[in-house]
Design a protein around this motif. Structure first.
Motif, PDB file in Angstrom:
ATOM      1  N   LEU A  23      -3.746 -11.815  17.787  1.00  0.00           N
ATOM      2  CA  LEU A  23      -4.711 -11.143  16.445  1.00  0.00           C
ATOM      3  C   LEU A  23      -5.212 -12.505  15.488  1.00  0.00           C
ATOM      4  O   LEU A  23      -4.050 -13.411  15.541  1.00  0.00           O
ATOM      5  CB  LEU A  23      -3.994 -10.183  15.798  1.00  0.00           C
ATOM      6  CG  LEU A  23      -3.673  -8.753  16.651  1.00  0.00           C
ATOM      7  CD1 LEU A  23      -2.568  -8.127  15.960  1.00  0.00           C
ATOM      8  CD2 LEU A  23      -5.005  -7.892  16.809  1.00  0.00           C
ATOM      9  N   MET A  24      -5.980 -12.561  15.111  1.00  0.00           N
ATOM     10  CA  MET A  24      -6.374 -13.617  14.052  1.00  0.00           C
ATOM     11  C   MET A  24      -6.185 -13.199  12.560  1.00  0.00           C
ATOM     12  O   MET A  24      -6.530 -11.986  12.226  1.00  0.00           O
ATOM     13  CB  MET A  24      -7.762 -13.991  14.310  1.00  0.00           C
ATOM     14  CG  MET A  24      -8.278 -14.527  15.534  1.00  0.00           C
ATOM     15  SD  MET A  24      -7.356 -16.005  16.214  1.00  0.00           S
ATOM     16  CE  MET A  24      -8.522 -16.849  15.124  1.00  0.00           C
ATOM     17  N   THR A  25      -5.731 -14.340  11.725  1.00  0.00           N
ATOM     18  CA  THR A  25      -5.842 -13.737  10.324  1.00  0.00           C
ATOM     19  C   THR A  25      -7.315 -13.916   9.772  1.00  0.00           C
ATOM     20  O   THR A  25      -8.030 -14.249  10.385  1.00  0.00           O
ATOM     21  CB  THR A  25      -5.227 -15.114   9.616  1.00  0.00           C
ATOM     22  OG1 THR A  25      -5.597 -16.290   9.747  1.00  0.00           O
ATOM     23  CG2 THR A  25      -3.715 -14.866   9.731  1.00  0.00           C
ATOM     24  N   VAL A  26      -7.416 -13.111   8.798  1.00  0.00           N
ATOM     25  CA  VAL A  26      -8.783 -12.801   8.140  1.00  0.00           C
ATOM     26  C   VAL A  26      -8.943 -13.916   7.083  1.00  0.00           C
ATOM     27  O   VAL A  26      -8.446 -14.112   6.126  1.00  0.00           O
ATOM     28  CB  VAL A  26      -8.901 -11.356   7.690  1.00  0.00           C
ATOM     29  CG1 VAL A  26      -9.148 -10.624   8.873  1.00  0.00           C
ATOM     30  CG2 VAL A  26      -8.046 -10.992   6.580  1.00  0.00           C
ATOM     31  N   GLY A  27     -10.147 -14.518   7.303  1.00  0.00           N
ATOM     32  CA  GLY A  27     -10.545 -15.690   6.301  1.00  0.00           C
ATOM     33  C   GLY A  27      -9.759 -16.395   5.740  1.00  0.00           C
ATOM     34  O   GLY A  27      -8.524 -16.549   6.434  1.00  0.00           O
ATOM     35  N   ASP A  28     -10.006 -17.473   4.954  1.00  0.00           N
ATOM     36  CA  ASP A  28      -9.395 -18.443   4.247  1.00  0.00           C
ATOM     37  C   ASP A  28      -8.653 -17.883   3.156  1.00  0.00           C
ATOM     38  O   ASP A  28      -9.200 -17.245   2.221  1.00  0.00           O
ATOM     39  CB  ASP A  28     -10.273 -19.577   3.712  1.00  0.00           C
ATOM     40  CG  ASP A  28      -9.534 -20.678   2.874  1.00  0.00           C
ATOM     41  OD1 ASP A  28      -8.862 -20.362   2.083  1.00  0.00           O
ATOM     42  OD2 ASP A  28      -9.325 -21.691   3.256  1.00  0.00           O
ATOM     43  N   ILE A  29      -7.446 -18.114   2.979  1.00  0.00           N
ATOM     44  CA  ILE A  29      -6.542 -17.360   1.783  1.00  0.00           C
ATOM     45  C   ILE A  29      -7.044 -17.600   0.415  1.00  0.00           C
ATOM     46  O   ILE A  29      -7.342 -16.738  -0.496  1.00  0.00           O
ATOM     47  CB  ILE A  29      -4.900 -17.846   1.905  1.00  0.00           C
ATOM     48  CG1 ILE A  29      -4.415 -17.387   3.001  1.00  0.00           C
ATOM     49  CG2 ILE A  29      -4.367 -17.342   0.485  1.00  0.00           C
ATOM     50  CD1 ILE A  29      -3.005 -17.979   3.316  1.00  0.00           C
ATOM     51  N   PHE A  30      -7.710 -18.641   0.181  1.00  0.00           N
ATOM     52  CA  PHE A  30      -8.132 -19.122  -1.269  1.00  0.00           C
ATOM     53  C   PHE A  30      -9.699 -18.860  -1.304  1.00  0.00           C
ATOM     54  O   PHE A  30     -10.165 -18.517  -2.567  1.00  0.00           O
ATOM     55  CB  PHE A  30      -7.844 -20.310  -1.521  1.00  0.00           C
ATOM     56  CG  PHE A  30      -6.388 -20.827  -1.908  1.00  0.00           C
ATOM     57  CD1 PHE A  30      -5.590 -20.154  -2.570  1.00  0.00           C
ATOM     58  CD2 PHE A  30      -5.888 -21.382  -0.485  1.00  0.00           C
ATOM     59  CE1 PHE A  30      -4.033 -20.344  -2.655  1.00  0.00           C
ATOM     60  CE2 PHE A  30      -4.543 -21.690  -0.591  1.00  0.00           C
ATOM     61  CZ  PHE A  30      -3.531 -21.066  -1.681  1.00  0.00           C
TER      62      PHE A  30
END
Length: 117
Positions: A23-30
């Protein structure tokens, strides 16, 4: 940001339904949207608890412990009872939510089988 137990459950169900185990994390944290930041925050909470584990740069998977939690909270009736139990206790950690749900499932299994578990 507050931890949302219902959102964690929704995310685990969503992740489990994915075709791939990576699974991939969603978007850039900031630079991501508010909803993406909320999901990332809860993903990290699940990693803290051991429900998810990172496997590479921006990728993760559900752990066996995460699958166990998901099995315990999958049923809507069990989930509702788990939340009521946590509320009556004045709140609960993810670990205590798992223990409450597991106790409910264990009790249901014992009744269905007619055996003490």
């Amino acid at each position: 940001m507050k931890r949302d137990q219902d959102f964690i459950r929704q995310l685990l169900l969503k992740y489990e339904a994915e075709d791939d185990w990576v699974l991939m994390t969603v978007g850039d944290i900031f630079g991501s949207s508010e909803e993406e930041r909320r999901e990332n925050y809860h993903m990290h909470l699940m990693m803290d608890e051991g429900f998810l584990t990172p496997i590479g740069n921006g990728t993760f998977r559900i752990t066996s412990y995460g699958h166990d939690y998901l099995e315990a909270i999958r049923d809507d009736t069990v989930w509702a009872k788990t939340k009521r139990g946590a509320l009556s206790a004045g709140g609960a950690s993810l670990r205590l939510m798992f223990e409450i749900a597991s106790s409910i499932v264990k009790q249901k299994a014992a009744e269905a089988l007619g055996l003490p578990l």
